[in-house]
Design a protein around this motif. Structure first.
Motif, mmCIF file in Angstrom:
data_model
loop_
_atom_site.group_PDB
_atom_site.id
_atom_site.type_symbol
_atom_site.label_atom_id
_atom_site.label_comp_id
_atom_site.label_asym_id
_atom_site.label_seq_id
_atom_site.Cartn_x
_atom_site.Cartn_y
_atom_site.Cartn_z
ATOM 1 N N CYS A 239 0.840 -1.199 0.000
ATOM 2 C CA CYS A 239 0.000 0.000 0.000
ATOM 3 C C CYS A 239 0.874 1.249 0.000
ATOM 4 O O CYS A 239 2.021 1.223 0.435
ATOM 5 N N MET A 240 0.298 2.344 -0.498
ATOM 6 C CA MET A 240 0.960 3.647 -0.440
ATOM 7 C C MET A 240 -0.010 4.613 0.233
ATOM 8 O O MET A 240 -1.106 4.866 -0.289
ATOM 9 N N ILE A 241 0.403 5.121 1.389
ATOM 10 C CA ILE A 241 -0.470 5.987 2.180
ATOM 11 C C ILE A 241 0.187 7.358 2.261
ATOM 12 O O ILE A 241 1.296 7.505 2.777
ATOM 13 N N GLY A 242 -0.498 8.373 1.746
ATOM 14 C CA GLY A 242 0.065 9.713 1.660
ATOM 15 C C GLY A 242 0.157 10.405 3.009
ATOM 16 O O GLY A 242 -0.325 9.918 4.030
ATOM 17 N N GLY A 243 0.764 11.580 3.006
ATOM 18 C CA GLY A 243 0.955 12.336 4.230
ATOM 19 C C GLY A 243 -0.355 12.845 4.807
ATOM 20 O O GLY A 243 -1.280 13.217 4.091
ATOM 21 N N GLY A 244 -0.426 12.864 6.138
ATOM 22 C CA GLY A 244 -1.579 13.438 6.819
ATOM 23 C C GLY A 244 -2.858 12.646 6.696
ATOM 24 O O GLY A 244 -3.942 13.166 6.968
ATOM 25 N N VAL A 245 -2.789 11.379 6.316
ATOM 26 C CA VAL A 245 -3.990 10.544 6.219
ATOM 27 C C VAL A 245 -4.443 10.135 7.619
ATOM 28 O O VAL A 245 -3.621 9.868 8.497
ATOM 29 N N GLY A 246 -5.746 10.096 7.834
ATOM 30 C CA GLY A 246 -6.312 9.614 9.087
ATOM 31 C C GLY A 246 -7.114 8.346 8.848
ATOM 32 O O GLY A 246 -8.053 8.334 8.052
ATOM 33 N N ILE A 247 -6.738 7.254 9.519
ATOM 34 C CA ILE A 247 -7.403 5.961 9.334
ATOM 35 C C ILE A 247 -8.079 5.577 10.642
ATOM 36 O O ILE A 247 -7.431 5.504 11.690
ATOM 37 N N GLY A 248 -9.392 5.369 10.593
ATOM 38 C CA GLY A 248 -10.171 5.070 11.788
ATOM 39 C C GLY A 248 -9.885 3.690 12.352
ATOM 40 O O GLY A 248 -9.266 2.846 11.697
ATOM 41 N N ASP A 249 -10.369 3.456 13.570
ATOM 42 C CA ASP A 249 -10.071 2.187 14.236
ATOM 43 C C ASP A 249 -10.786 1.014 13.574
ATOM 44 O O ASP A 249 -11.856 1.150 12.991
ATOM 45 N N HIS A 250 -10.167 -0.167 13.647
ATOM 46 C CA HIS A 250 -10.697 -1.425 13.130
ATOM 47 C C HIS A 250 -10.945 -1.387 11.616
ATOM 48 O O HIS A 250 -11.791 -2.120 11.100
ATOM 49 N N VAL A 251 -10.208 -0.562 10.901
ATOM 50 C CA VAL A 251 -10.329 -0.485 9.446
ATOM 51 C C VAL A 251 -9.356 -1.461 8.798
ATOM 52 O O VAL A 251 -8.218 -1.615 9.245
ATOM 53 N N SER A 252 -9.817 -2.123 7.732
ATOM 54 C CA SER A 252 -8.956 -2.981 6.931
ATOM 55 C C SER A 252 -8.773 -2.351 5.551
ATOM 56 O O SER A 252 -9.741 -1.858 4.958
ATOM 57 N N ILE A 253 -7.550 -2.391 5.048
ATOM 58 C CA ILE A 253 -7.235 -1.804 3.746
ATOM 59 C C ILE A 253 -6.610 -2.877 2.872
ATOM 60 O O ILE A 253 -5.668 -3.560 3.285
ATOM 61 N N ALA A 254 -7.122 -3.026 1.662
ATOM 62 C CA ALA A 254 -6.700 -4.101 0.754
ATOM 63 C C ALA A 254 -5.264 -3.920 0.291
ATOM 64 O O ALA A 254 -4.736 -2.804 0.246
ATOM 65 N N ASP A 255 -4.647 -5.028 -0.087
ATOM 66 C CA ASP A 255 -3.312 -4.988 -0.672
ATOM 67 C C ASP A 255 -3.285 -4.035 -1.867
ATOM 68 O O ASP A 255 -4.221 -4.008 -2.684
ATOM 69 N N GLY A 256 -2.220 -3.262 -1.982
ATOM 70 C CA GLY A 256 -2.012 -2.428 -3.154
ATOM 71 C C GLY A 256 -2.821 -1.152 -3.202
ATOM 72 O O GLY A 256 -2.739 -0.414 -4.193
ATOM 73 N N ALA A 257 -3.590 -0.839 -2.156
ATOM 74 C CA ALA A 257 -4.382 0.393 -2.167
ATOM 75 C C ALA A 257 -3.471 1.609 -2.061
ATOM 76 O O ALA A 257 -2.448 1.583 -1.374
ATOM 77 N N ILE A 258 -3.858 2.676 -2.752
ATOM 78 C CA ILE A 258 -3.150 3.952 -2.686
ATOM 79 C C ILE A 258 -4.122 4.981 -2.117
ATOM 80 O O ILE A 258 -5.220 5.174 -2.652
ATOM 81 N N ILE A 259 -3.720 5.637 -1.027
ATOM 82 C CA ILE A 259 -4.576 6.635 -0.378
ATOM 83 C C ILE A 259 -3.854 7.970 -0.458
ATOM 84 O O ILE A 259 -2.746 8.122 0.059
ATOM 85 N N THR A 260 -4.466 8.942 -1.096
ATOM 86 C CA THR A 260 -3.795 10.214 -1.329
ATOM 87 C C THR A 260 -3.776 11.060 -0.061
ATOM 88 O O THR A 260 -4.528 10.836 0.888
ATOM 89 N N ALA A 261 -2.900 12.050 -0.064
ATOM 90 C CA ALA A 261 -2.604 12.846 1.127
ATOM 91 C C ALA A 261 -3.848 13.476 1.732
ATOM 92 O O ALA A 261 -4.756 13.909 1.025
ATOM 93 N N ALA A 262 -3.873 13.502 3.067
ATOM 94 C CA ALA A 262 -4.909 14.163 3.876
ATOM 95 C C ALA A 262 -6.281 13.520 3.769
ATOM 96 O O ALA A 262 -7.263 14.084 4.218
ATOM 97 N N SER A 263 -6.366 12.331 3.188
ATOM 98 C CA SER A 263 -7.651 11.637 3.114
ATOM 99 C C SER A 263 -8.044 11.091 4.486
ATOM 100 O O SER A 263 -7.194 10.787 5.323
ATOM 101 N N GLN A 264 -9.340 10.951 4.692
ATOM 102 C CA GLN A 264 -9.884 10.331 5.897
ATOM 103 C C GLN A 264 -10.484 8.982 5.505
ATOM 104 O O GLN A 264 -11.247 8.883 4.545
ATOM 105 N N VAL A 265 -10.128 7.933 6.262
ATOM 106 C CA VAL A 265 -10.556 6.573 5.928
ATOM 107 C C VAL A 265 -11.299 5.994 7.128
ATOM 108 O O VAL A 265 -10.692 5.351 7.992
#
Length: 347
Positions: A268-294
């Motif tokens: 995975c590639m997770i950009g700067g300033g991303v916020g990921i909530g508790d108990h979240v699962s993220i798939a292989d190879g996902a790209i999350i751009t900067a400052a996103s909320q998940v």
């Protein structure tokens, strides 16, 4: 910081990194440099045929080049199908800071600790009871390695970094200055008198070839361990909460916060300033751009975003006014649809 003592012949680098040597394999380099203008006894790289003239004129003693530049008039070349990647791998051998083996004055090492003879323990560092410090490990000045901790061969612990009790680090792990690995997680439960702390009884397991940036924090698990898999690269000022699992070769940029019990996939590639909530699962190879909320699971590989690009402040205030009016706009639209007999999907 480059290691000033490191020197390698072109032939030795070619064998180590599976490159092809063209020319004098006995030429020695002691570091890397930019292609233009280049430096003697340094290695640089070129990527494309468009760089032919610059590569030919470079003062670097050794170049890594693609096959289309194999005919350059140079004393020696290293040929690679992926010159940038090969350069990164070669540059890494010069990056490790020079450090004399041994325990510096002012360091405190517990009697039950095991410190390999080739390890280096910096001034005012502390090594706790039953800690195991592997071969060629560097513990920077003021670093703290608490009890029952294992640091694998070739790892580097930066100045003032803290590795809390029971943490396990694999081989060639790099922990930046001021990082804290294995602090208690932020586990709280409501009680009659207010919030009460949940005991954090797990540990942290860091696998081989992981990099953790300066002032980043990785909390230990509540019961099971927090786990960072092989090859993960974590930037400065990242927080990973308790019981998270970070998949192999994932990259996390600075100031990202990952809440407790998340599972992040591999690559995975997770950009700067991303916020990921508790108990979240993220798939292989996902790209999350900067400052996103998940706040919810990401089940499929892809690129995900949840923020607006910067815009002039006046334009942003107009859009903000629209956001605040969305409920009224929706209600008005429904009245118009009802009046005109239109049956549309809800907004």
């Amino acid at each position: 910081m480059a290691d000033p003592a490191a020197q390698y012949t072109a032939e030795a680098l070619a064998r180590r990194f599976e490159l092809e040597v063209v020319g004098d394999g006995d030429i020695v380099v002691e570091g890397v440099c930019a292609l233009e203008p280049g430096r003697e006894r340094r290695l640089a790289f070129a990527e494309t045929a468009r760089q032919r003239d610059i590569a030919a004129a470079s003062r670097a003693s050794l170049l890594i080049v693609p096959r289309q530049l194999i005919d350059l008039d140079r004393p020696v070349l290293l040929v690679s199908d992926t010159p940038r990647l090969s350069f990164a791998r070669v540059a890494a051998v010069f990056e490790r800071p020079a450090s004399e083996p041994g325990i510096a004055p002012g360091a405190v090492v517990a009697a039950s600790a095991q410190v390999a003879p080739s390890a280096s323990v910096g001034a005012n560092a502390v090594i706790g009871e039953r800690a195991v410090i592997g071969a060629a490990v560097i513990v920077g000045a003021g670093g703290v390695i608490e009890s029952d901790t294992t640091i694998g061969m070739g790892s580097t612990i930066g100045p003032r970094a803290v590795i809390r009790s029971g943490t396990m680090l694999g081989e060639r792990v790099v922990v930046g200055a001021g990082a804290v690995i294995g602090e208690r997680g932020f586990g709280l439960v409501p009680g009659p008198a207010g919030l009460e702390a949940v005991p954090q009884l797990g540990g942290v397991r860091i696998e081989d070839d992981v990099e953790i940036g300066a002032n980043s924090t990785i909390d230990r698990g509540a019961i099971d361990d927090t786990v960072v898999r092989t090859g993960v690269k974590i930037d400065n000022q990242v927080h990973v909460a308790h019981n998270c699992v970070i998949g192999a070769h994932t990259v996390i940029a600075g100031c990202t916060g990952i809440a407790g019990s998340c599972t992040i996939g591999s690559r995975c590639m997770i950009g700067g300033g991303v916020g990921i909530g508790d108990h979240v699962s993220i798939a292989d190879g996902a790209i999350i751009t900067a400052a996103s909320q998940v706040p919810k699971d990401i089940d499929t590989e892809g690129v995900y975003s949840s923020t607006f690009r910067a815009m002039p402040a006046r334009a942003w205030r107009k859009r903000l006014a629209l956001f605040r009016a969305l409920d009224r706009i929706e209600a008005r639209l429904k009245r118009v649809e009802t009046k005109n007999g239109i049956s549309g999907d809800p907004l």
